[in-house]
Design an enzyme around this catalytic site. Structure first.
Site, PDB file in Angstrom:
ATOM      1  N   LYS A  37       0.897  -1.075  -0.138  1.00  0.00           N
ATOM      2  CA  LYS A  37      -0.041  -0.005   0.188  1.00  0.00           C
ATOM      3  C   LYS A  37       0.610   1.225   0.114  1.00  0.00           C
ATOM      4  CE  LYS A  37      -1.925  -1.242   3.868  1.00  0.00           C
ATOM      5  NZ  LYS A  37      -1.425  -2.459   4.097  1.00  0.00           N
ATOM      6  N   THR A  38       1.703   1.430   0.774  1.00  0.00           N
ATOM      7  CA  THR A  38       2.538   2.527   0.977  1.00  0.00           C
ATOM      8  C   THR A  38       3.660   2.693  -0.462  1.00  0.00           C
ATOM      9  OG1 THR A  38       2.845   2.209   3.478  1.00  0.00           O
ATOM     10  CG2 THR A  38       4.580   3.517   2.343  1.00  0.00           C
ATOM     11  N   ASP A 229      -2.139   7.710   3.726  1.00  0.00           N
ATOM     12  CA  ASP A 229      -1.549   6.579   4.342  1.00  0.00           C
ATOM     13  C   ASP A 229      -2.045   5.866   5.670  1.00  0.00           C
ATOM     14  OD1 ASP A 229      -0.222   4.084   4.347  1.00  0.00           O
ATOM     15  OD2 ASP A 229       1.878   4.941   4.234  1.00  0.00           O
ATOM     16  N   GLU A 230      -2.155   4.832   6.142  1.00  0.00           N
ATOM     17  CA  GLU A 230      -2.654   4.267   7.408  1.00  0.00           C
ATOM     18  C   GLU A 230      -3.947   4.976   7.730  1.00  0.00           C
ATOM     19  OE1 GLU A 230      -1.016   2.040   9.052  1.00  0.00           O
ATOM     20  OE2 GLU A 230       1.103   2.385   8.325  1.00  0.00           O
ATOM     21  N   GLN A 260      -5.310  -3.563  10.880  1.00  0.00           N
ATOM     22  CA  GLN A 260      -4.079  -2.767  11.791  1.00  0.00           C
ATOM     23  C   GLN A 260      -4.534  -1.530  12.565  1.00  0.00           C
ATOM     24  OE1 GLN A 260      -0.274  -2.672   9.753  1.00  0.00           O
ATOM     25  NE2 GLN A 260      -1.586  -3.478   8.181  1.00  0.00           N
TER      26      GLN A 260
END
Ligand code: ATP
Ligand code: MG
Length: 751
Positions: A37-38, A229-230, A260
């Protein structure tokens, strides 16, 4: 992550490529750990700049740490060149504090506003609680701060808070009916001090965008592409900021993993993922299922764990990587033995596999677990570094110097003032400061004006001392305005008397503190010479360091160290070998966190984060006894161990305590050791002390001695260990089994 080069698109699988190429419109990627993803975000930004000629200045990318932002920027630079410097990249807090600085006047703040850290907030709350004559055992500052913080993160202002009977009812039920009043006073005092706390940075950004449409428009025009992100760990306040910014162009790409999500306790809301689908019906959803980070064993173990959670979006994660080794389970009799076994395992693995220290990470649930591990690593000459804990900028001597600098920049910074006004001692007590604060409030003046007029409020020595202090600060203010940040800071460190006081302290600690202050000055010099920030002012420096998160300030030249950190800080990172230590009930899952099923699921997600940091090899360890809160406690293996599919885990015989009962690895053994909530053995033992029981002097206790303990009964000393001033004995009790006791506490009769 490998370096990005010109052929970056070839380094992506088809769904990743799709997410990189489709740059217009909203995109969401909710996918498992290690699925890239990153990487997608990084390549997407490079692609926007290189192929679509997008000005980096119009790309906003929000990351979990500033370090992650820096690394992404460096990678993007390898494709697009130094232009990447102009990207708007960083944490929500750092990016929006920059915007708040630029727009501060709209909110009635000066652009040099101070950012209060948690300590400042707590001590301000302490003052307020005292000011209202409330009991600080009922109104505990950190509990009050959490309550205020969660209100702000839900965008509940003090006005709404005070007017909404639901909050009052809730607080009354909790025995804290005055919360609203404290919240109001806290906000007003921060405002008076020209200070914002961490939550204000988001709260006030929302206020700014709500009340100043022209400002919102400006940033909506500027940020043509927004990326997060996240995403699973954003709270509602952060979500609304991104939503507002992307409202016109709708070019927003968010990536995350609901499995997560580990910050619900701070207000993060998985609901944002569901809201996103509602807010953007035209959403492009990309699925990534291939994990590139970890071995099959690690991916399998992670899947088996997260499968136990009811609340999750089902998704599959698989990998093409090799099987890899089984997870090693290390069993220790005590926390100090756990440290030794982990250090030995690292030592051996380094030798066998030619690993560097930096190929290892040790992850724990709470910072306090690091001590025993540190000792063992030091004994084995293994270089390590603790990320988080008490960071450089949290040290007293550093905060003292920064207190002066802060006050030189902002003379309304009440918390800085309280820290420095009598440092070094100049005869200005707390009561004088209180009088000045009250005088300022009564006259509707700011604190600085009250200080400047101290002779009307105070008398005698205190008045003279304050007048001298004001003169000193005026000279510092001038230094900050006229000199560069480094020269100003050096001037302040010297003329405040702090440097001399530290220099005169010739103890080792004193030397250390002196060197730390020198190091701070070096850091400021580095900022002046090398920072990417165009603004080199003292206040820009203060802002930069106020927002450093745990993982950031890596001043170490030699990067080859074992990383030690909490699992929370490890999010997004990866290491070849990972040790997850302290796998015990009450510690992980944490006793404090599991009052409900939801909380247990959050702990389990945390465990999932820990496991998925590992690339090649994963170790887990637990101890049978551990010192917690100054007491030796008997521990049970964590229920999470029994949740790992037994195909993926084995007991490491070599690095487990010799006292461990099992010789061979068997499934039943893992199941047996990991049975949740077994009664601690000692509770089952009922021993009546002998009638002549009198504790002996144990200073001469030796291995082999037979002893009696009032609770555990009769046993034999199997080993003695000296640890600093403490002496511990391991004793094999006939009925209670092996115990490690601290001799200064244990009552033993030598037979
Ligand atoms: N297509 C690919 N080919 C090779 N390696 C890849 C590919 N995609 C990702 N990787 C590598 O896999 C690792 C994990 O990628 P990344 O950190 O982007 O995952 P993530 O989904 O962000 O993980 P997390 O959920 O832990 O944040 C990195 O080392 C990355 O370089
Ligand atoms: Mg990531």
């Amino acid at each position: 992550m490998s370096n990005l080069d010109q052929a970056y698109l070839d380094q992506l699988n088809p769904p990743q490529k799709e997410a990189v190429l489709k740059v217009e419109g909203p995109t969401m990627i909710i996918a498992g750990a290690g699925s890239g993803k990153t990487r997608v975000l990084t390549y997407r930004i490079a692609h926007l700049i290189k192929e679509h000629n997008v000005d980096p200045f119009s790309i906003l990318s929000l990351t979990f740490t500033n370090k992650a932002a820096r690394e992404m920027r460096e990678r993007i630079e390898t494709v697009v060149g130094s232009n990447a410097r102009n990207l708007w990249m960083g944490t929500f807090h750092s990016v929006f504090s920059r915007i708040l600085r630029a727009e501060a006047d709209k909110l009635g703040y000066p652009s040099h506003f101070t950012i209060y850290d948690t300590d400042d907030s707590k001590s301000l709350l302490k003052n307020i609680i005292k000011y209202y004559g409330l009991d600080d055992k009922v109104y505990k500052p950190n509990v009050v701060l959490n309550r205020i913080s969660s209100a702000k993160n839900r965008l509940v202002s003090w006005q709404e808070y005070m007017n909404n009977p639901i909050f009052l009812q809730d607080d009354t039920e909790n025995g804290k009916p005055e919360m609203g009043k404290i919240y109001k006073e806290y906000v007003q005092r921060c405002f008076k001090a020209d200070a914002m706390d961490f939550d204000d940075l988001l709260f006030n950004t929302n206020v700014l965008f709500r009340d100043h449409i022209d400002v919102l428009n400006k940033y909506q025009q500027r940020f043509k592409y927004v990326m997060v992100d996240e995403f699973q760990d954003t709270n509602i306040s952060q979500y609304l900021i991104t939503k507002k910014l992307a409202a016109v162009r709708r070019n927003i790409c968010v990536v995350g993993d609901d499995a997560q999500s580990i910050y619900a306790f701070r207000g993060a809301d998985i609901q944002n993922i569901l809201n996103f689908e509602k807010d953007y019906p035209e959403l492009n959803v990309v699925k990534l299922e291939q994990n590139y980070r970890s071995s099959k064993t690690i991916v399998g173990a992670a899947n088996s764990i997260i499968g136990k959670n009811k609340n999750q979006l089902r998704k599959s994660v698989w990998t093409d990587n090799g099987e890899g080794e089984l997870i090693d389970l290390i069993k220790a009799t005590s926390d100090s033995e756990e440290g030794k076994l982990v250090a030995s395992a690292i030592f051996e693995s380094k030798n066998q596999n030619h690993y560097h220290n930096s190929d290892f990470a040790i992850l724990y649930r709470t910072n306090s677990q690091s001590r025993a591990l540190e000792e063992a690593l030091r004994r084995n000459n293994i270089k390590y570094k603790i990320i988080g804990g008490l960071s450089f900028y949290q040290r007293k001597e550093i905060k003292d110097v920064l207190g002066y600098i802060r006050f030189a920049v902002n003379q309304n910074d009440e918390q800085a003032l309280r820290r420095i006004i009598n440092l070094p001692k100049r005869g200005i007590g707390d009561s004088s400061v209180e009088k000045l604060v009250v005088a300022a409030a009564e006259n509707n003046a700011d604190l600085w004006t009250a200080l400047d007029n101290a002779k009307h409020v105070l008398s005698g020595r205190a008045a003279t001392a304050v007048t001298e202090f004001v003169t000193l600060i005026k000279s510092f203010k001038l230094a900050v305005e006229k000199k560069d940040a480094f020269e100003a800071a050096s001037h302040i460190a010297k003329n405040s008397g702090l440097l001399k006081e530290l220099y005169d302290d010739k103890t080792i600690e004193g030397r250390n503190r002196y060197e730390n202050v020198q190091e701070l000055l070096n850091g400021i010099k580095d900022f002046v010479d090398n920072s990417e920030n165009e603004d080199k002012s003292m206040s820009a420096f203060l802002q930069e360091i106020a927002l450093l998160t745990d993982v950031e300030n890596d001043k170490d030249e030699d990067k080859d160290y074992v990383t030690m950190m909490t699992i929370h800080s490890s999010k997004g990172l990866e290491f070849k070998n990972v040790f997850v230590v302290g796998m015990e009930e009450d510690l992980f899952p944490s006793q404090m966190m599991i009052s409900s099923r939801q909380d247990l699921e959050e702990e389990r997600r945390l465990f999932y984060v820990a496991i998925t940091r590992a690339e090649t090899k994963l170790y887990m360890s637990y101890a049978l006894t551990r010192y917690r809160f100054g007491r030796l406690k008997t521990c049970e293996p964590s229920r999470f161990l029994s949740e790992i599919d037994t195909d993926f885990i084995k007991i490491n015989q070599k690095f487990s305590s010799p006292a461990s009962p099992a010789a061979d690895y068997t499934r039943s053994f893992v199941n047996q050791v990991s049975q949740p909530v077994r009664k601690p053995v000692n509770q089952a033992v009922v021993h009546k002390p002998s009638p002549d029981f009198k504790p002996s002097n144990t200073s001469r206790l030796e291995v082999g001695n037979k002893v009696e303990h009032p609770k555990f009964g009769f046993g034999e000393v199997t080993s003695i260990e000296i640890q600093g001033a403490n002496k511990k004995a391991s004793i094999n009790f006939e009925k209670a089994g092996e115990k490690t006791l601290l001799l200064s506490f244990a009552k033993l009769r030598i037979l």
